[in-house]
Design a protein around this motif. Structure first.
Motif, PDB file in Angstrom:
ATOM      1  N   THR A 118       0.840  -1.184   0.000  1.00 19.36           N
ATOM      2  CA  THR A 118       0.000   0.000   0.000  1.00 19.36           C
ATOM      3  C   THR A 118       0.886   1.249   0.000  1.00 19.36           C
ATOM      4  OG1 THR A 118      -1.829   1.104   1.151  1.00 19.36           O
ATOM      5  CG2 THR A 118      -0.166   0.024   2.527  1.00 19.36           C
ATOM      6  N   LYS A 119       0.289   2.410   0.239  1.00 23.83           N
ATOM      7  CA  LYS A 119       1.031   3.662   0.274  1.00 23.83           C
ATOM      8  C   LYS A 119       1.828   3.775   1.583  1.00 23.83           C
ATOM      9  CE  LYS A 119      -2.375   6.137  -2.541  1.00 23.83           C
ATOM     10  NZ  LYS A 119      -3.385   7.235  -2.578  1.00 23.83           N
ATOM     11  N   LEU A 120       2.996   4.390   1.491  1.00 24.93           N
ATOM     12  CA  LEU A 120       3.878   4.535   2.639  1.00 24.93           C
ATOM     13  C   LEU A 120       3.202   5.278   3.790  1.00 24.93           C
ATOM     14  CD1 LEU A 120       6.628   4.277   3.993  1.00 24.93           C
ATOM     15  CD2 LEU A 120       7.400   6.269   2.683  1.00 24.93           C
ATOM     16  N   THR A 121       2.376   6.258   3.495  1.00 18.82           N
ATOM     17  CA  THR A 121       1.707   7.027   4.546  1.00 18.82           C
ATOM     18  C   THR A 121       0.862   6.152   5.464  1.00 18.82           C
ATOM     19  OG1 THR A 121       0.261   8.935   4.972  1.00 18.82           O
ATOM     20  CG2 THR A 121      -0.305   7.558   3.088  1.00 18.82           C
ATOM     21  N   HIS A 122       0.424   4.984   4.963  1.00 23.07           N
ATOM     22  CA  HIS A 122      -0.421   4.101   5.761  1.00 23.07           C
ATOM     23  C   HIS A 122       0.357   3.346   6.834  1.00 23.07           C
ATOM     24  CE1 HIS A 122      -3.440   3.939   2.168  1.00 23.07           C
ATOM     25  NE2 HIS A 122      -3.551   5.052   2.873  1.00 23.07           N
ATOM     26  N   ALA A 123       1.676   3.293   6.701  1.00 24.63           N
ATOM     27  CA  ALA A 123       2.473   2.568   7.708  1.00 24.63           C
ATOM     28  C   ALA A 123       2.309   3.200   9.084  1.00 24.63           C
ATOM     29  CB  ALA A 123       3.944   2.540   7.299  1.00 24.63           C
ATOM     30  N   MET A 124       2.378   4.519   9.145  1.00 28.98           N
ATOM     31  CA  MET A 124       2.160   5.203  10.423  1.00 28.98           C
ATOM     32  C   MET A 124       0.751   4.937  10.935  1.00 28.98           C
ATOM     33  SD  MET A 124       2.907   7.235  12.987  1.00 28.98           S
ATOM     34  CE  MET A 124       4.492   7.976  12.593  1.00 28.98           C
ATOM     35  N   MET A 125      -0.223   4.969  10.036  1.00 27.82           N
ATOM     36  CA  MET A 125      -1.620   4.765  10.425  1.00 27.82           C
ATOM     37  C   MET A 125      -1.842   3.364  10.986  1.00 27.82           C
ATOM     38  SD  MET A 125      -5.021   4.993   7.989  1.00 27.82           S
ATOM     39  CE  MET A 125      -4.505   3.591   6.979  1.00 27.82           C
ATOM     40  N   TYR A 126      -1.389   2.345  10.269  1.00 23.57           N
ATOM     41  CA  TYR A 126      -1.588   0.968  10.726  1.00 23.57           C
ATOM     42  C   TYR A 126      -0.815   0.673  12.006  1.00 23.57           C
ATOM     43  CZ  TYR A 126      -3.744  -0.033   6.166  1.00 23.57           C
ATOM     44  OH  TYR A 126      -4.556  -0.031   5.064  1.00 23.57           O
ATOM     45  N   GLY A 127       0.408   1.176  12.089  1.00 25.30           N
ATOM     46  CA  GLY A 127       1.243   0.891  13.246  1.00 25.30           C
ATOM     47  C   GLY A 127       0.791   1.596  14.512  1.00 25.30           C
ATOM     48  N   SER A 128       0.076   2.719  14.370  1.00 25.57           N
ATOM     49  CA  SER A 128      -0.347   3.500  15.539  1.00 25.57           C
ATOM     50  C   SER A 128      -1.538   2.901  16.274  1.00 25.57           C
ATOM     51  CB  SER A 128      -0.702   4.933  15.099  1.00 25.57           C
ATOM     52  OG  SER A 128       0.428   5.611  14.611  1.00 25.57           O
ATOM     53  N   ARG A 129      -2.198   1.946  15.671  1.00 26.02           N
ATOM     54  CA  ARG A 129      -3.391   1.378  16.292  1.00 26.02           C
ATOM     55  C   ARG A 129      -3.000   0.473  17.466  1.00 26.02           C
ATOM     56  NH1 ARG A 129      -6.330   0.002  10.503  1.00 26.02           N
ATOM     57  NH2 ARG A 129      -7.184   2.099  10.162  1.00 26.02           N
ATOM     58  N   VAL A 130      -3.598   0.738  18.613  1.00 27.31           N
ATOM     59  CA  VAL A 130      -3.324  -0.034  19.817  1.00 27.31           C
ATOM     60  C   VAL A 130      -4.551  -0.874  20.147  1.00 27.31           C
ATOM     61  CG1 VAL A 130      -2.694   0.049  22.254  1.00 27.31           C
ATOM     62  CG2 VAL A 130      -1.800   1.780  20.660  1.00 27.31           C
ATOM     63  N   PRO A 131      -4.457  -2.199  20.028  1.00 26.06           N
ATOM     64  CA  PRO A 131      -5.615  -3.053  20.319  1.00 26.06           C
ATOM     65  C   PRO A 131      -6.172  -2.805  21.725  1.00 26.06           C
ATOM     66  CG  PRO A 131      -3.888  -4.331  19.255  1.00 26.06           C
ATOM     67  CD  PRO A 131      -3.296  -2.988  19.575  1.00 26.06           C
ATOM     68  N   THR A 133      -7.855  -0.112  22.698  1.00 25.46           N
ATOM     69  CA  THR A 133      -8.039   1.301  22.997  1.00 25.46           C
ATOM     70  C   THR A 133      -8.191   2.090  21.709  1.00 25.46           C
ATOM     71  OG1 THR A 133      -7.069   3.269  24.035  1.00 25.46           O
ATOM     72  CG2 THR A 133      -5.559   1.707  23.034  1.00 25.46           C
ATOM     73  N   LYS A 134      -8.854   3.232  21.791  1.00 21.12           N
ATOM     74  CA  LYS A 134      -9.025   4.098  20.625  1.00 21.12           C
ATOM     75  C   LYS A 134      -7.890   5.112  20.500  1.00 21.12           C
ATOM     76  CE  LYS A 134     -14.100   3.878  20.464  1.00 21.12           C
ATOM     77  NZ  LYS A 134     -15.366   4.670  20.510  1.00 21.12           N
ATOM     78  N   LYS A 135      -7.053   5.227  21.528  1.00 27.39           N
ATOM     79  CA  LYS A 135      -5.988   6.219  21.514  1.00 27.39           C
ATOM     80  C   LYS A 135      -4.782   5.690  20.739  1.00 27.39           C
ATOM     81  CE  LYS A 135      -3.166   9.165  24.536  1.00 27.39           C
ATOM     82  NZ  LYS A 135      -3.560  10.388  23.806  1.00 27.39           N
ATOM     83  N   PRO A 136      -4.373   6.366  19.673  1.00 26.71           N
ATOM     84  CA  PRO A 136      -3.239   5.885  18.885  1.00 26.71           C
ATOM     85  C   PRO A 136      -1.904   6.120  19.578  1.00 26.71           C
ATOM     86  CG  PRO A 136      -3.981   8.004  18.049  1.00 26.71           C
ATOM     87  CD  PRO A 136      -4.948   7.614  19.131  1.00 26.71           C
TER      88      PRO A 136
END
Length: 360
Positions: A118-131, A133-136
Motif C-alpha cells: 500500500t502507500k507509505l503514509t499508511h504505515a504510520m496509520m496501521y502501526g499506531s493502532r493499539v488493540p 483502545t481508541k488512543k493511537p
C-alpha cells in the motif's frame, strides 16, 4: 538545537535522537555537598553527552497529520525524510520519500496488522493502532514506519528519528521568529487565505475549499509559522508531490540557517526548553537532542546536501494507486548511502542535487 538536532526538530521535523556506541551513561558530576578533593588530585571533567556517538548515522524524520481537532484521529505521515550523516560526522545528505510511495508494509503484531502492499503514509496509520483502545500511539506507528522504510531502502536500521505534528512545526517556526525561504516557483494555497485564516470548506469547489487564496510568489520571503507549514503542504503545483517534497526540504534548510544565528549549542537549556514546549507535538526516538547536537556540532547548512529522487505515478490498469521512484537513481542512491559513499554519488548525479536551494 544549533546543528542537526534542531534541523530535525525543524521539520517536519524534529529534535532527533541517535544511538551511542554503548549503553552506558556518563557519570554524574559530584554534587556541591560532596567532599572536596585534595588539591593534589586532578579530577577529570564529565565527558559531554554525545561524545561517544560515532558515524555514519541514518535518521528518519517524519511530519504527521494527526488532526488534533478530532479526538483519537489515527495519524498519517505527510512528509518523510532520511538524513544520512557520514562517518566523520562532517557532512550530511537529506532526501525525501513520497507519502504515496507504493511499498510493502510488513506485518506488525503490536497493532495486530497482517501486512499489506500500500502507500507509505499508511504505515504510520496501521502501526499506531493499539488493540483494546481508541488512543493511537505515535511511538508504535514510528516503529512500523521505520521497518517499512528499512525494507524499501535496504537501510538495516535507523540510529534515531523524530515525528512532528503540523501544529508543532508552526509553533517551532514562530519560536524562531520566522524563517527566510527562497520561493522557487509560484505556489497558490488551497488551505489558507492571504491573512492566514483557513479557507471555508465547499463540496462544489476546486479541492473542496472556497474564498481568496494565499499566494507565494517567486523570490525571497520571510515566513511565519502558518506560512511555512502552508507552503510545505501544497502539492497541487507544477511538479506535484515531488515539488512539495523539495519545498519541505527548503523549510528545513531555512530553519537551520535561522537557528545558526543564535548560540543554542552553548546553552543546552535552550534546546530542552524548545523541545519541552512542543510537548506531545514532538516525539523523539533515541537519545536526548542535546547529545546529538554535540556530536554533530561541526555540521553547517553548507555541509548538508539536498537530494530529490525522481518518480512518477503508479497505476493498476487505469487506476492510480500511488507513486514509484525511478528505479536506477533510487537504487544507486540507497546503495551509496548504505556504503557511506554519497559524495561520489552526488558528483555523478548532479541533476538530483540541491535543486531549489535558497538563493539571493
Amino acid at each position: 538545537m544549533r546543528r542537526i538536532a534542531y534541523l530535525a526538530v525543524a521539520v517536519l521535523m524534529l529534535g532527533v535522537g541517535a544511538c551511542t556506541s554503548d549503553d552506558k551513561k556518563p557519570e554524574a558530576a559530584p554534587s556541591a555537598s560532596a567532599a572536596s578533593p585534595s588539591p593534589s588530585v586532578q579530577v577529570s571533567p564529565t565527558p559531554p553527552a554525545g561524545v561517544d556517538i560515532k558515524g555514519p548515522l541514518n535518521i528518519l524524520i517524519a511530519g504527521i497529520d494527526n488532526r488534533e481537532s478530532i479526538p483519537n484521529w489515527i495519524p498519517r505521515s505527510d512528509a518523510l525524510m532520511i538524513l544520512h550523516v557520514n562517518a566523520d560526522l562532517s557532512k550530511a545528505y537529506l532526501t525525501s520519500l513520497p507519502r504515496d510511495l507504493v511499498v510493502n508494509v510488513p506485518a506488525f503484531p503490536p497493532a495486530k496488522f497482517g501486512g499489506e502492499r500500500t502507500k507509505l503514509t499508511h504505515a504510520m496509520m496501521y502501526g499506531s493502532r493499539v488493540p483494546g483502545t481508541k488512543k493511537p500511539s505515535v511511538q508504535q506507528g514510528y516503529q512500523l514506519m521505520a521497518k517499512t522504510v528499512s525494507g524499501y531502502t535496504g537501510i538495516p536500521k535507523f540510529d534515531g528519528g523524530a515525528v512532528l505534528t503540523f501544529r508543532g512545526l508552526t509553533k517551532l517556526v514562530d519560536a524562531l521568529g520566522g524563517i527566510d525561504v527562497y520561493v522557487d516557483q509560484k505556489v497558490v494555497s488551497i488551505h489558507r487565505q492571504p491573512d492566514g485564516k483557513v479557507r471555508p470548506g465547499c463540496s462544489r469547489c476546486e479541492h473542496g475549499y472556497s474564498g481568496p487564496r494565499m499566494t507565494y510568489n517567486v523570490g525571497n520571503m520571510h515566513m511565519v509559522g502558518w506560512q511555512a507549514l502552508d507552503y510545505a503542504r501544497q502539492r497541487y503545483t507544477n511538479g506535484g508531490d515531488y515539488t512539495r517534497q523539495r519545498h519541505q526540504r527548503q523549510i528545513i534548510e531555512a530553519a537551520v540557517g535561522k537557528i545558526l544565528q543564535g548560540d543554542f549549542l552553548s546553552n543546552p537549556a535552550s534546546i530542552d526548553k524548545v523541545v519541552g514546549a512542543l510537548g506531545e507535538m514532538l516525539t523523539v526516538v533515541g537519545m536526548q537532542p542535546v547529545a546529538l547536537a554535540y556530536a554533530l556540532r561541526n555540521l553547517t547548512p553548507q555541509s548538508i546536501t539536498q537530494v530529490g529522487l525522481p518518480g512518477s505515478g503508479a497505476y493498476s490498469g487505469s487506476r492510480y494507486i500511488g507513486e514509484n521512484l525511478s528505479s536506477a537513481p533510487q537504487k544507486s542512491y540507497f546503495q551509496a548511502l548504505r556504503q557511506d559513499k554519497l559524495d561520489a554519488w552526488a558528483a555523478a548525479n548532479k541533476k538530483y542535487v540541491n535543486v531549489g536551494s535558497p538563493q539571493g
